[in-house]
Design a protein around this motif. Sequence first.
Motif, PDB file in Angstrom:
ATOM      1  N   CYS A  56      13.039  24.864 -22.521  1.00  0.00           N
ATOM      2  CA  CYS A  56      13.687  26.105 -22.111  1.00  0.00           C
ATOM      3  C   CYS A  56      13.548  27.109 -23.247  1.00  0.00           C
ATOM      4  O   CYS A  56      14.035  26.863 -24.356  1.00  0.00           O
TER       5      CYS A  56
ATOM      6  N   CYS B 152      17.075  28.502 -24.445  1.00  0.00           N
ATOM      7  CA  CYS B 152      17.839  27.561 -25.260  1.00  0.00           C
ATOM      8  C   CYS B 152      17.067  27.184 -26.532  1.00  0.00           C
ATOM      9  O   CYS B 152      17.652  26.709 -27.494  1.00  0.00           O
TER      10      CYS B 152
ATOM     11  N   CYS C 130      17.339  25.680 -15.835  1.00  0.00           N
ATOM     12  CA  CYS C 130      17.877  24.985 -17.004  1.00  0.00           C
ATOM     13  C   CYS C 130      19.319  24.568 -16.709  1.00  0.00           C
ATOM     14  O   CYS C 130      20.096  25.382 -16.198  1.00  0.00           O
TER      15      CYS C 130
ATOM     16  N   VAL D  99      21.607  24.115 -18.778  1.00  0.00           N
ATOM     17  CA  VAL D  99      22.536  24.729 -19.734  1.00  0.00           C
ATOM     18  C   VAL D  99      22.736  26.218 -19.438  1.00  0.00           C
ATOM     19  O   VAL D  99      23.858  26.684 -19.277  1.00  0.00           O
ATOM     20  N   CYS D 100      21.618  26.968 -19.378  1.00  0.00           N
ATOM     21  CA  CYS D 100      21.739  28.425 -19.264  1.00  0.00           C
ATOM     22  C   CYS D 100      21.315  28.953 -17.894  1.00  0.00           C
ATOM     23  O   CYS D 100      21.417  30.139 -17.635  1.00  0.00           O
TER      24      CYS D 100
HETATM   25 ZN    ZN Z   1      18.301  27.013 -21.165  1.00  0.00          ZN
END
Ligand code: ZN
Length: 75
Positions: free
Chosen positions: A34, A37, A61, A63-64
């Motif tokens: 990513c 990230c 992703c 996470v984001c």
């Molecule tokens: Zn990410």
Amino acid sequence: MSIETFPTFTAPAREFWSAIPEEARKRIIANVWCGKCGGSTTITNFSGTIRRGDLLLVGKCAVCHKDVARLVEGT
Ligand SMILES: [Zn+2]
């Protein structure tokens, strides 16, 4: 999670993906680069298509939620 239930895989992509051992599939899913990230992340909500004999996974992703992609080379 059961790969076979993913509706976003094309038929040949599903065939390619199901031929990969489950452990390898988990590693692929958990090792997607990513850019936002700045490291490897887990891909979620992904779809699968075949591009020139390779499997292209496109998703988000974990996470984001930025778009990420992972190419799995054919043998
Ligand atoms: Zn990410």
